[in-house]
Design a protein around this motif. Structure first.
Motif, PDB file in Angstrom:
ATOM      1  N   MET A   7     -29.989   0.805  -9.506  1.00 19.15           N
ATOM      2  CA  MET A   7     -30.743   0.533 -10.706  1.00 19.15           C
ATOM      3  C   MET A   7     -32.168   0.141 -10.321  1.00 19.15           C
ATOM      4  SD  MET A   7     -29.845  -2.087 -13.755  1.00 19.15           S
ATOM      5  CE  MET A   7     -30.912  -3.493 -13.606  1.00 19.15           C
ATOM      6  N   ARG A   8     -33.133   0.646 -11.054  1.00 16.76           N
ATOM      7  CA  ARG A   8     -34.545   0.356 -10.808  1.00 16.76           C
ATOM      8  C   ARG A   8     -34.997  -0.783 -11.699  1.00 16.76           C
ATOM      9  NH1 ARG A   8     -37.762   4.185  -8.388  1.00 16.76           N
ATOM     10  NH2 ARG A   8     -39.487   3.739  -9.785  1.00 16.76           N
ATOM     11  N   LYS A   9     -35.684  -1.747 -11.075  1.00 17.82           N
ATOM     12  CA  LYS A   9     -36.189  -2.878 -11.839  1.00 17.82           C
ATOM     13  C   LYS A   9     -37.587  -3.227 -11.337  1.00 17.82           C
ATOM     14  CE  LYS A   9     -35.315  -7.681 -12.936  1.00 17.82           C
ATOM     15  NZ  LYS A   9     -34.517  -8.860 -12.671  1.00 17.82           N
ATOM     16  N   VAL A  10     -38.534  -3.295 -12.265  1.00 20.66           N
ATOM     17  CA  VAL A  10     -39.887  -3.716 -11.924  1.00 20.66           C
ATOM     18  C   VAL A  10     -39.860  -5.228 -11.736  1.00 20.66           C
ATOM     19  CG1 VAL A  10     -42.280  -3.855 -12.701  1.00 20.66           C
ATOM     20  CG2 VAL A  10     -40.932  -1.803 -13.202  1.00 20.66           C
ATOM     21  N   ILE A  11     -40.223  -5.682 -10.541  1.00 18.49           N
ATOM     22  CA  ILE A  11     -40.197  -7.116 -10.270  1.00 18.49           C
ATOM     23  C   ILE A  11     -41.597  -7.727 -10.284  1.00 18.49           C
ATOM     24  CG2 ILE A  11     -38.016  -7.060  -9.034  1.00 18.49           C
ATOM     25  CD1 ILE A  11     -39.591  -7.107  -6.406  1.00 18.49           C
ATOM     26  N   TYR A  12     -42.622  -6.870 -10.323  1.00 17.45           N
ATOM     27  CA  TYR A  12     -44.008  -7.343 -10.368  1.00 17.45           C
ATOM     28  C   TYR A  12     -44.859  -6.225 -10.943  1.00 17.45           C
ATOM     29  CZ  TYR A  12     -48.593  -8.855  -8.631  1.00 17.45           C
ATOM     30  OH  TYR A  12     -49.909  -9.229  -8.532  1.00 17.45           O
ATOM     31  N   ASP A  13     -45.782  -6.579 -11.824  1.00 22.13           N
ATOM     32  CA  ASP A  13     -46.682  -5.584 -12.411  1.00 22.13           C
ATOM     33  C   ASP A  13     -47.971  -6.288 -12.812  1.00 22.13           C
ATOM     34  OD1 ASP A  13     -47.883  -3.417 -13.574  1.00 22.13           O
ATOM     35  OD2 ASP A  13     -46.321  -3.059 -15.053  1.00 22.13           O
ATOM     36  N   ASP A  14     -49.035  -6.005 -12.058  1.00 21.18           N
ATOM     37  CA  ASP A  14     -50.310  -6.666 -12.330  1.00 21.18           C
ATOM     38  C   ASP A  14     -51.453  -5.841 -11.753  1.00 21.18           C
ATOM     39  OD1 ASP A  14     -52.003  -8.781 -13.245  1.00 21.18           O
ATOM     40  OD2 ASP A  14     -52.137  -9.500 -11.187  1.00 21.18           O
ATOM     41  N   GLY A  15     -52.467  -5.607 -12.545  1.00 18.82           N
ATOM     42  CA  GLY A  15     -53.662  -4.941 -12.070  1.00 18.82           C
ATOM     43  C   GLY A  15     -53.460  -3.520 -11.594  1.00 18.82           C
ATOM     44  N   GLY A  16     -52.524  -2.826 -12.192  1.00 19.74           N
ATOM     45  CA  GLY A  16     -52.298  -1.438 -11.811  1.00 19.74           C
ATOM     46  C   GLY A  16     -51.379  -1.256 -10.619  1.00 19.74           C
ATOM     47  N   ILE A  17     -50.832  -2.348 -10.121  1.00 17.85           N
ATOM     48  CA  ILE A  17     -49.900  -2.283  -8.996  1.00 17.85           C
ATOM     49  C   ILE A  17     -48.566  -2.845  -9.456  1.00 17.85           C
ATOM     50  CG2 ILE A  17     -49.369  -3.198  -6.708  1.00 17.85           C
ATOM     51  CD1 ILE A  17     -52.392  -3.252  -6.199  1.00 17.85           C
ATOM     52  N   ALA A  18     -47.518  -2.093  -9.199  1.00 17.82           N
ATOM     53  CA  ALA A  18     -46.176  -2.546  -9.560  1.00 17.82           C
ATOM     54  C   ALA A  18     -45.288  -2.521  -8.327  1.00 17.82           C
ATOM     55  CB  ALA A  18     -45.583  -1.661 -10.651  1.00 17.82           C
ATOM     56  N   ILE A  19     -44.419  -3.513  -8.219  1.00 14.08           N
ATOM     57  CA  ILE A  19     -43.404  -3.554  -7.167  1.00 14.08           C
ATOM     58  C   ILE A  19     -42.070  -3.318  -7.854  1.00 14.08           C
ATOM     59  CG2 ILE A  19     -42.339  -4.901  -5.319  1.00 14.08           C
ATOM     60  CD1 ILE A  19     -45.305  -4.410  -4.821  1.00 14.08           C
ATOM     61  N   ILE A  20     -41.316  -2.363  -7.320  1.00 12.97           N
ATOM     62  CA  ILE A  20     -40.063  -1.948  -7.935  1.00 12.97           C
ATOM     63  C   ILE A  20     -38.936  -2.120  -6.928  1.00 12.97           C
ATOM     64  CG2 ILE A  20     -38.823   0.036  -8.918  1.00 12.97           C
ATOM     65  CD1 ILE A  20     -41.799   1.105  -9.475  1.00 12.97           C
ATOM     66  N   ASN A  21     -37.828  -2.700  -7.393  1.00 15.46           N
ATOM     67  CA  ASN A  21     -36.622  -2.808  -6.583  1.00 15.46           C
ATOM     68  C   ASN A  21     -35.669  -1.730  -7.076  1.00 15.46           C
ATOM     69  OD1 ASN A  21     -34.065  -3.451  -5.536  1.00 15.46           O
ATOM     70  ND2 ASN A  21     -34.646  -5.598  -5.334  1.00 15.46           N
ATOM     71  N   SER A  22     -35.321  -0.828  -6.183  1.00 15.61           N
ATOM     72  CA  SER A  22     -34.397   0.254  -6.527  1.00 15.61           C
ATOM     73  C   SER A  22     -33.245   0.243  -5.532  1.00 15.61           C
ATOM     74  CB  SER A  22     -35.127   1.604  -6.488  1.00 15.61           C
ATOM     75  OG  SER A  22     -34.252   2.650  -6.824  1.00 15.61           O
ATOM     76  N   ASP A  23     -32.124  -0.281  -5.961  1.00 16.81           N
ATOM     77  CA  ASP A  23     -30.930  -0.366  -5.122  1.00 16.81           C
ATOM     78  C   ASP A  23     -31.210  -1.035  -3.779  1.00 16.81           C
ATOM     79  OD1 ASP A  23     -29.355   0.889  -7.080  1.00 16.81           O
ATOM     80  OD2 ASP A  23     -29.961   2.870  -6.373  1.00 16.81           O
ATOM     81  N   GLY A  24     -31.974  -2.126  -3.806  1.00 13.07           N
ATOM     82  CA  GLY A  24     -32.246  -2.887  -2.596  1.00 13.07           C
ATOM     83  C   GLY A  24     -33.469  -2.434  -1.815  1.00 13.07           C
ATOM     84  N   LYS A  25     -34.026  -1.294  -2.144  1.00  7.13           N
ATOM     85  CA  LYS A  25     -35.248  -0.826  -1.490  1.00  7.13           C
ATOM     86  C   LYS A  25     -36.440  -1.180  -2.370  1.00  7.13           C
ATOM     87  CE  LYS A  25     -33.239   2.977   1.067  1.00  7.13           C
ATOM     88  NZ  LYS A  25     -33.343   4.405   1.399  1.00  7.13           N
ATOM     89  N   LEU A  26     -37.544  -1.535  -1.733  1.00  2.34           N
ATOM     90  CA  LEU A  26     -38.740  -1.923  -2.466  1.00  2.34           C
ATOM     91  C   LEU A  26     -39.779  -0.810  -2.414  1.00  2.34           C
ATOM     92  CD1 LEU A  26     -38.948  -5.574  -1.188  1.00  2.34           C
ATOM     93  CD2 LEU A  26     -38.296  -4.833  -3.478  1.00  2.34           C
ATOM     94  N   TYR A  27     -40.402  -0.569  -3.552  1.00  2.00           N
ATOM     95  CA  TYR A  27     -41.429   0.461  -3.675  1.00  2.00           C
ATOM     96  C   TYR A  27     -42.656  -0.145  -4.337  1.00  2.00           C
ATOM     97  CZ  TYR A  27     -37.624   3.676  -2.722  1.00  2.00           C
ATOM     98  OH  TYR A  27     -36.569   4.321  -2.132  1.00  2.00           O
ATOM     99  N   ILE A  28     -43.818   0.371  -3.956  1.00  5.85           N
ATOM    100  CA  ILE A  28     -45.053  -0.032  -4.611  1.00  5.85           C
ATOM    101  C   ILE A  28     -45.578   1.185  -5.369  1.00  5.85           C
ATOM    102  CG2 ILE A  28     -46.496   0.464  -2.574  1.00  5.85           C
ATOM    103  CD1 ILE A  28     -48.174  -2.054  -3.441  1.00  5.85           C
ATOM    104  N   ARG A  29     -45.910   0.982  -6.632  1.00 17.42           N
ATOM    105  CA  ARG A  29     -46.450   2.059  -7.477  1.00 17.42           C
ATOM    106  C   ARG A  29     -47.908   1.717  -7.770  1.00 17.42           C
ATOM    107  NH1 ARG A  29     -43.086   3.136 -12.543  1.00 17.42           N
ATOM    108  NH2 ARG A  29     -43.509   0.940 -12.686  1.00 17.42           N
ATOM    109  N   TYR A  30     -48.782   2.683  -7.542  1.00 16.46           N
ATOM    110  CA  TYR A  30     -50.213   2.429  -7.681  1.00 16.46           C
ATOM    111  C   TYR A  30     -50.957   3.723  -7.993  1.00 16.46           C
ATOM    112  CZ  TYR A  30     -50.039   4.127  -2.857  1.00 16.46           C
ATOM    113  OH  TYR A  30     -49.799   4.881  -1.747  1.00 16.46           O
ATOM    114  N   ASP A  31     -52.185   3.593  -8.450  1.00 13.56           N
ATOM    115  CA  ASP A  31     -53.026   4.733  -8.814  1.00 13.56           C
ATOM    116  C   ASP A  31     -53.938   5.065  -7.637  1.00 13.56           C
ATOM    117  OD1 ASP A  31     -54.703   6.605  -9.971  1.00 13.56           O
ATOM    118  OD2 ASP A  31     -55.600   5.230 -11.407  1.00 13.56           O
TER     119      ASP A  31
END
Length: 76
Positions: free
Chosen positions: A1-25
């Motif tokens: 399951m994907r869950k956004v754990i942080y979202d600020d200033g165009g940067i989001a940190i996502i936890n997806s099944d224990g792996k962490l991803y950073i989403r950015y422009d």
């Protein structure tokens, strides 16, 4: 399951099944969104503030380039 754990200033940190991803422009004149896997230490650093998040993104983009991936192309 994907869950956004942080979202600020165009940067989001996502936890997806224990792996962490950073989403950015990565776009300059248009929006280009990337999502790349990062470590827990990098995620904690990115969530600490804008300057730290910038350092994490620069290091990530350097790693991507060294592995032959264009860090300025959307992958989502």
């Amino acid at each position: 399951m994907r869950k956004v754990i942080y979202d600020d200033g165009g940067i989001a940190i996502i936890n997806s099944d224990g792996k962490l991803y950073i989403r950015y422009d990565v776009g300059a004149h248009q929006i280009k969104i990337r999502e790349d896997e990062i470590s827990e230490d990098e995620a904690n650093l990115a969530m600490a503030g804008t300057a730290e998040a910038t350092r994490v993104l620069c290091a990530l983009q350097r790693r991507l380039q060294l592995s032959g991936i264009d860090p300025y192309v959307s992958n989502v």
